[in-house]
Design an enzyme around this catalytic site. Structure first.
Site, PDB file in Angstrom:
ATOM      1  N   TYR A 111      37.816  22.427  43.889  1.00 32.20           N
ATOM      2  CA  TYR A 111      36.999  22.754  45.052  1.00 32.20           C
ATOM      3  C   TYR A 111      36.902  21.552  45.990  1.00 32.20           C
ATOM      4  O   TYR A 111      36.944  20.400  45.555  1.00 32.20           O
ATOM      5  CB  TYR A 111      35.573  23.125  44.623  1.00 32.20           C
ATOM      6  N   TYR A 150      40.612  26.284  36.134  1.00 33.74           N
ATOM      7  CA  TYR A 150      40.276  24.861  35.964  1.00 33.74           C
ATOM      8  C   TYR A 150      39.407  24.679  34.717  1.00 33.74           C
ATOM      9  O   TYR A 150      38.679  25.584  34.300  1.00 33.74           O
ATOM     10  CB  TYR A 150      39.566  24.316  37.204  1.00 33.74           C
ATOM     11  N   ARG A 160      37.779  28.012  33.233  1.00 31.10           N
ATOM     12  CA  ARG A 160      37.395  29.149  34.066  1.00 31.10           C
ATOM     13  C   ARG A 160      38.643  29.915  34.474  1.00 31.10           C
ATOM     14  O   ARG A 160      39.631  29.315  34.908  1.00 31.10           O
ATOM     15  CB  ARG A 160      36.677  28.709  35.348  1.00 31.10           C
ATOM     16  N   HIS A 163      39.222  32.638  40.050  1.00 27.91           N
ATOM     17  CA  HIS A 163      38.183  33.529  40.581  1.00 27.91           C
ATOM     18  C   HIS A 163      37.819  33.127  41.993  1.00 27.91           C
ATOM     19  O   HIS A 163      38.045  31.995  42.428  1.00 27.91           O
ATOM     20  CB  HIS A 163      36.938  33.502  39.693  1.00 27.91           C
ATOM     21  N   HIS A 165      34.412  33.397  44.605  1.00 29.53           N
ATOM     22  CA  HIS A 165      32.991  33.702  44.747  1.00 29.53           C
ATOM     23  C   HIS A 165      32.804  34.562  45.998  1.00 29.53           C
ATOM     24  O   HIS A 165      33.402  34.287  47.053  1.00 29.53           O
ATOM     25  CB  HIS A 165      32.170  32.416  44.893  1.00 29.53           C
TER      26      HIS A 165
END
Length: 241
Positions: A111, A150, A160, A163, A165
């Protein structure tokens, strides 16, 4: 402000528990006391912000383009995808003119956030956030790249799944929804500690986007459909209301 509505009671058994030891960060942040139920919701909870006059930028829903400027003229690295779907209430009625926002990691699984310390590099051409309004029939659409999985410090080797959000604002504060969309067929989904907090396999399925080859663009991008269901409006009013 939208027309006043009433909404059916939320089924909390459908949602994951606030305290889920397998998802370690829920331990310190879960409430220690029972929730207080408000029997008479206020007007501010039954109505919501009206976004019909909100002006969007030309590339607000295009994450391939919305981080570009004269000094950053390149395109993001990764598999190009189209994310689209429909926002409806639980009775299938479309929710028009509501704000849909999304944010995600880049193709390497990192991110653009100062606290993200994963070793994957930042993509100088990718910001990772977008927004749009649903149309008259509740449809929304984004163009982006598929995020990478990640690792995260929950267990010895927790990862994870890939995905995205997603946040939906309307049609009222009572229908505010924030969720995550996973990708159909990802082997990390069933072993993710966060996904495992959902007790009902059908609830997990509502969070999985489906590959839609009919909407995919040849030699360009695969399309993934992710419909969102918010709380519904009661169709019948009691006479004392």
């Amino acid at each position: 402000m939208t027309t006043q509505r009433r909404f059916v009671e939320r089924d909390r058994n459908w949602h994951p528990p606030a305290y889920a030891p397998g998802y370690k960060t829920s331990i310190p942040r879960s409430p220690s006391q029972a929730l207080v139920s408000l029997q008479n919701p206020s007007v501010s909870e039954l109505t919501g912000p009206d976004f019909r006059k909100l002006r969007m930028g030309a590339h607000d829903n295009d994450l391939l383009m919305n981080f570009r400027d004269a000094e950053q003229p390149g395109l993001p690295v990764g598999e190009r995808i189209i994310l689209f779907g429909r926002v409806v209430d639980q009775f299938g009625k479309p929710v028009p003119h509501t704000l849909v926002e999304m944010w995600q990691a880049n193709a390497g699984g990192r991110y653009r956030h100062k606290k993200d310390a994963y070793l994957a590099p930042l993509d100088p051409n990718f910001g990772g956030v977008g927004r749009c309004l649903t149309d008259e029939d509740g449809w929304y659409r984004f163009r982006t790249i598929k995020p990478g999985p990640y690792p995260w410090p929950n267990g010895i080797n927790s990862w994870r799944p890939a995905h995205i959000h997603v946040s939906v604002m309307g049609p009222s504060i009572s229908t505010r929804l924030i969720t995550q969309m996973y990708f159909e067929g990802d082997p990390l989904i069933p072993i993710c500690p966060i996904v495992q907090t959902l007790n009902d396999p059908e609830a997990v399925q509502t969070m999985i986007g489906r590959l839609d080859m009919a909407r995919s663009r040849p030699m360009d991008a695969l399309a993934w459909r992710f419909d969102l269901v918010v709380r519904g409006e009661l169709q019948t009013w009691f006479e004392n209301q």
